[in-house]
Design an enzyme around this catalytic site. Structure first.
Site, PDB file in Angstrom:
ATOM      1  CD  GLN A 108      -2.756  -1.210   2.486  1.00 31.55           C
ATOM      2  OE1 GLN A 108      -2.823  -0.238   3.237  1.00 31.55           O
ATOM      3  NE2 GLN A 108      -3.443  -2.321   2.720  1.00 31.55           N
ATOM      4  CB  CYS A 109       4.384   1.785  -0.443  1.00 29.23           C
ATOM      5  SG  CYS A 109       5.681   3.032  -0.506  1.00 29.23           S
ATOM      6  N   GLY A 110       3.191   4.351  -1.931  1.00 27.93           N
ATOM      7  CA  GLY A 110       3.189   5.117  -3.173  1.00 27.93           C
ATOM      8  C   GLY A 110       4.196   4.590  -4.176  1.00 27.93           C
ATOM      9  CB  THR A 112       3.035  -0.483  -4.098  1.00 26.14           C
ATOM     10  OG1 THR A 112       3.254  -0.385  -2.692  1.00 26.14           O
ATOM     11  CG2 THR A 112       2.605  -1.895  -4.442  1.00 26.14           C
TER      12      THR A 112
END
Length: 235
Positions: A108-110, A112
């Site tokens: 859920q990371c920018g 990803t």
């Protein structure tokens, strides 16, 4: 003479005489004890017979503890045993002879989408030439990897067609840092200290298990391609 001394010692120290035979046996035993390093050696499979009920069992237990002792220094990535996403032990020595890219991933990371997409592309391009990616999920950065191992694997494999191994969720900083990450960080420190700064930090490992480079989370997998090719011996 030795046997007489042992009997005398037991008589004065109130040690059960039944142990004399065990101690005597110890003098001539040719049992060899394991000396190689593994981060999670499991000796529990040893017979429940003599070894588990004699002074030898204490020696084996001591060696088992020594395996995770900081004084026992691993020499390469291949000296570690880690858990896969199903909880099974994986001996990283199976990757001897391969170039590795080790990455702490998050769902859920920018970063990803771009990282997973490019990791898959890089893997597809060089997997048949001795290249492997080892992905270690980590939830320490913004709680951006909250799912179960099963959910993480399904996400990576379904959405990004990841075919490389995804391991058990780990911690990469702090008191509970996974041993493999302690080794990676000690081998290659980062900018402003050795701690992992965010999701998708990357370590490049050569065919002998040596950490040769470290890349920031914002370094794209595509930009590492030239370094991967160099270690693979591809012009």
């Amino acid at each position: 003479m030795l046997r007489s001394s042992i009997f005398s010692l037991f008589r004065h120290r109130s040690i059960p005489i039944s142990l004399v035979s065990v101690v005597s046996y110890n003098q001539s035993s040719s049992i060899s004890k394991p000396t190689h390093f593994r981060s999670s050696i499991n000796l529990d499979h040893l017979s429940s017979g003599y070894l588990n009920h004699s002074p030898f069992s204490q020696s084996f237990s001591s060696q088992k503890s020594m395996a995770s002792d900081s004084s026992v220094q691993p020499k390469s990535v291949h000296d570690f045993v880690v858990k896969d996403a199903r909880g099974n032990d994986v001996d990283l020595s199976v990757y001897k002879g391969k170039v590795l890219l080790i990455v702490n991933v998050a769902s859920q990371c920018g970063l990803t989408n771009s990282n997973y997409a490019e990791l898959t592309e890089l893997y597809e391009k060089y997997k048949d030439q001795g290249f492997e990616i080892l992905a270690f999920p980590c939830n320490q950065f913004g709680n951006q990897e909250p799912g179960s191992n099963e959910e993480i694997v399904q996400f990576a494999c379904t959405r990004f067609k990841a075919e490389y191994p995804i391991f058990d969720k780990v911690e990469v900083n702090g008191s509970n840092t996974a041993p493999i990450y302690k080794f990676l960080k000690s081998s290659k420190g980062g900018f402003l200290g050795s701690d992992i700064k965010w999701n998708f930090s990357k370590f490049l490992v050569d065919k002998d298990g040596n950490v040769v480079d470290r890349y920031a989370p914002t370094t794209s997998p595509k930009s590492i391609e030239k370094d991967v090719k160099k270690l693979l011996g591809i012009a």
